[in-house]
Design a protein around this motif. Sequence first.
Motif, mmCIF file in Angstrom:
data_model
loop_
_atom_site.group_PDB
_atom_site.id
_atom_site.type_symbol
_atom_site.label_atom_id
_atom_site.label_comp_id
_atom_site.label_asym_id
_atom_site.label_seq_id
_atom_site.Cartn_x
_atom_site.Cartn_y
_atom_site.Cartn_z
ATOM 1 N N ALA A 31 -56.255 6.703 -2.130
ATOM 2 C CA ALA A 31 -57.174 7.485 -2.947
ATOM 3 C C ALA A 31 -58.358 6.624 -3.349
ATOM 4 C CB ALA A 31 -56.448 7.989 -4.193
ATOM 5 N N PRO A 32 -59.525 7.229 -3.575
ATOM 6 C CA PRO A 32 -60.682 6.447 -3.971
ATOM 7 C C PRO A 32 -60.444 5.758 -5.314
ATOM 8 C CG PRO A 32 -61.141 8.810 -4.057
ATOM 9 C CD PRO A 32 -59.783 8.627 -3.479
ATOM 10 N N ALA A 33 -61.079 4.628 -5.483
ATOM 11 C CA ALA A 33 -60.933 3.871 -6.727
ATOM 12 C C ALA A 33 -61.538 4.639 -7.893
ATOM 13 C CB ALA A 33 -61.619 2.514 -6.587
ATOM 14 N N GLN A 34 -60.924 4.502 -9.034
ATOM 15 C CA GLN A 34 -61.414 5.124 -10.262
ATOM 16 C C GLN A 34 -62.297 4.123 -11.000
ATOM 17 O OE1 GLN A 34 -60.538 8.323 -11.383
ATOM 18 N NE2 GLN A 34 -59.647 8.575 -9.373
ATOM 19 N N ALA A 35 -63.195 4.641 -11.819
ATOM 20 C CA ALA A 35 -64.024 3.764 -12.639
ATOM 21 C C ALA A 35 -63.118 2.916 -13.504
ATOM 22 C CB ALA A 35 -64.959 4.597 -13.509
ATOM 23 N N GLY A 36 -63.387 1.638 -13.605
ATOM 24 C CA GLY A 36 -62.591 0.752 -14.428
ATOM 25 C C GLY A 36 -61.427 0.129 -13.680
ATOM 26 N N ASP A 37 -61.247 0.488 -12.410
ATOM 27 C CA ASP A 37 -60.152 -0.088 -11.636
ATOM 28 C C ASP A 37 -60.445 -1.533 -11.246
ATOM 29 O OD1 ASP A 37 -58.917 2.675 -9.580
ATOM 30 O OD2 ASP A 37 -58.555 2.131 -11.659
ATOM 31 N N ALA A 38 -61.651 -1.974 -11.474
ATOM 32 C CA ALA A 38 -62.120 -3.286 -11.044
ATOM 33 C C ALA A 38 -62.019 -3.346 -9.522
ATOM 34 C CB ALA A 38 -61.334 -4.394 -11.715
ATOM 35 N N MET A 39 -61.921 -4.516 -8.979
ATOM 36 C CA MET A 39 -61.850 -4.652 -7.538
ATOM 37 C C MET A 39 -60.410 -4.847 -7.076
ATOM 38 S SD MET A 39 -64.878 -4.202 -6.640
ATOM 39 C CE MET A 39 -65.411 -4.901 -5.113
ATOM 40 N N ALA A 40 -59.495 -4.966 -8.004
ATOM 41 C CA ALA A 40 -58.102 -5.218 -7.646
ATOM 42 C C ALA A 40 -57.478 -3.974 -7.028
ATOM 43 C CB ALA A 40 -57.309 -5.628 -8.875
ATOM 44 N N LYS A 41 -56.793 -4.188 -5.925
ATOM 45 C CA LYS A 41 -56.078 -3.106 -5.264
ATOM 46 C C LYS A 41 -54.711 -2.992 -5.938
ATOM 47 C CE LYS A 41 -54.718 -1.536 -0.723
ATOM 48 N NZ LYS A 41 -54.685 -1.819 0.698
ATOM 49 N N PRO A 42 -54.261 -1.753 -6.211
ATOM 50 C CA PRO A 42 -52.954 -1.631 -6.859
ATOM 51 C C PRO A 42 -51.840 -2.118 -5.938
ATOM 52 C CG PRO A 42 -53.726 0.515 -6.133
ATOM 53 C CD PRO A 42 -54.842 -0.463 -5.895
ATOM 54 N N GLY A 43 -50.731 -2.519 -6.526
ATOM 55 C CA GLY A 43 -49.580 -2.937 -5.747
ATOM 56 C C GLY A 43 -48.871 -1.729 -5.156
ATOM 57 N N ASP A 44 -47.776 -1.995 -4.464
ATOM 58 C CA ASP A 44 -46.981 -0.907 -3.890
ATOM 59 C C ASP A 44 -46.276 -0.146 -5.012
ATOM 60 O OD1 ASP A 44 -44.213 -2.099 -4.325
ATOM 61 O OD2 ASP A 44 -45.156 -3.665 -3.108
ATOM 62 N N ILE A 45 -45.615 0.935 -4.652
ATOM 63 C CA ILE A 45 -44.976 1.805 -5.641
ATOM 64 C C ILE A 45 -43.983 1.046 -6.517
ATOM 65 C CG2 ILE A 45 -43.274 3.679 -5.825
ATOM 66 C CD1 ILE A 45 -44.987 5.189 -3.772
ATOM 67 N N VAL A 46 -43.158 0.207 -5.919
ATOM 68 C CA VAL A 46 -42.161 -0.532 -6.696
ATOM 69 C C VAL A 46 -42.836 -1.494 -7.663
ATOM 70 C CG1 VAL A 46 -40.223 -2.154 -6.564
ATOM 71 C CG2 VAL A 46 -40.409 -0.282 -4.900
ATOM 72 N N THR A 47 -43.857 -2.198 -7.210
ATOM 73 C CA THR A 47 -44.563 -3.152 -8.059
ATOM 74 C C THR A 47 -45.274 -2.446 -9.203
ATOM 75 O OG1 THR A 47 -44.870 -4.633 -6.170
ATOM 76 C CG2 THR A 47 -46.328 -4.967 -8.072
ATOM 77 N N VAL A 48 -45.972 -1.359 -8.912
ATOM 78 C CA VAL A 48 -46.689 -0.610 -9.952
ATOM 79 C C VAL A 48 -45.703 -0.086 -10.993
ATOM 80 C CG1 VAL A 48 -48.059 1.474 -10.402
ATOM 81 C CG2 VAL A 48 -48.669 -0.029 -8.502
ATOM 82 N N ALA A 49 -44.588 0.467 -10.541
ATOM 83 C CA ALA A 49 -43.583 0.994 -11.472
ATOM 84 C C ALA A 49 -42.984 -0.132 -12.318
ATOM 85 C CB ALA A 49 -42.487 1.729 -10.711
ATOM 86 N N SER A 50 -42.675 -1.254 -11.689
ATOM 87 C CA SER A 50 -42.087 -2.378 -12.418
ATOM 88 C C SER A 50 -43.040 -2.933 -13.467
ATOM 89 C CB SER A 50 -41.687 -3.492 -11.450
ATOM 90 O OG SER A 50 -40.670 -3.048 -10.597
ATOM 91 N N GLU A 51 -44.306 -3.020 -13.111
ATOM 92 C CA GLU A 51 -45.294 -3.572 -14.037
ATOM 93 C C GLU A 51 -45.627 -2.621 -15.178
ATOM 94 O OE1 GLU A 51 -48.559 -4.769 -11.530
ATOM 95 O OE2 GLU A 51 -47.493 -6.566 -10.845
ATOM 96 N N ALA A 52 -45.353 -1.328 -15.004
ATOM 97 C CA ALA A 52 -45.659 -0.353 -16.054
ATOM 98 C C ALA A 52 -44.777 -0.554 -17.281
ATOM 99 C CB ALA A 52 -45.502 1.067 -15.522
ATOM 100 N N GLY A 53 -43.580 -1.093 -17.092
ATOM 101 C CA GLY A 53 -42.709 -1.389 -18.218
ATOM 102 C C GLY A 53 -41.806 -0.255 -18.673
ATOM 103 N N SER A 54 -42.047 0.968 -18.235
ATOM 104 C CA SER A 54 -41.215 2.093 -18.681
ATOM 105 C C SER A 54 -40.287 2.600 -17.573
ATOM 106 C CB SER A 54 -42.094 3.228 -19.196
ATOM 107 O OG SER A 54 -43.001 3.636 -18.203
#
Length: 180
Positions: A31-54
């Motif tokens: 998906a296209p980057a959102q404003a404020g996403d900076a230049m960092a590409k998000p991690g994979d699903i497992v990494t994003v979920a793990s980093e979310a903390g919930s």
Amino acid sequence: MTRQLLALSLTLLSALAVSPVLAQTATTQPAPAQAGDAMAKPGDIVTVASEAGSFKTLAAALEAADLVETLKGEGPFTVFAPTDEAFAALPEGTLEELLKPENKEKLVEILTYHVVAGEALSTSLKDGEVETVEGAAVEVKINAEAKEVMVNDAKVVQADVKASNGVIHVIDKVILPPES
């Protein structure tokens, strides 16, 4: 394990091919980057979920089911991710039982019922059934007036959490596949 991953991969491919609700909207491009996403590409699903903390419980369940590497794979995937609170709302002792090695098959069945092949952002979801990687369909219901999306009886409480290999929609309940 190789046999299980092969079966899961074949199921992912066939789910995308036969899912009428997602067939028009699933994409293989990020998906296209959102404003404020900076230049960092998000991690994979497992990494994003793990980093979310919930999603600590979900992460532990994925580990117990040997699904971590699969969901770190190329995808794309749409994951309806129950929060820790959603897992805590299961009847007492249910989660502990599911996490036991002898119940791995049932745990895989439940977790793959939360995964759909392809990337479906909330703006592209439509009312109807969507086949999951588990093989059974979930019912997606859109209430545009209330700006609410339901997956079976679970409410999407946060939509479109982007990952490099798909998207996560946070849900408030653990959804269970129909009994076979």
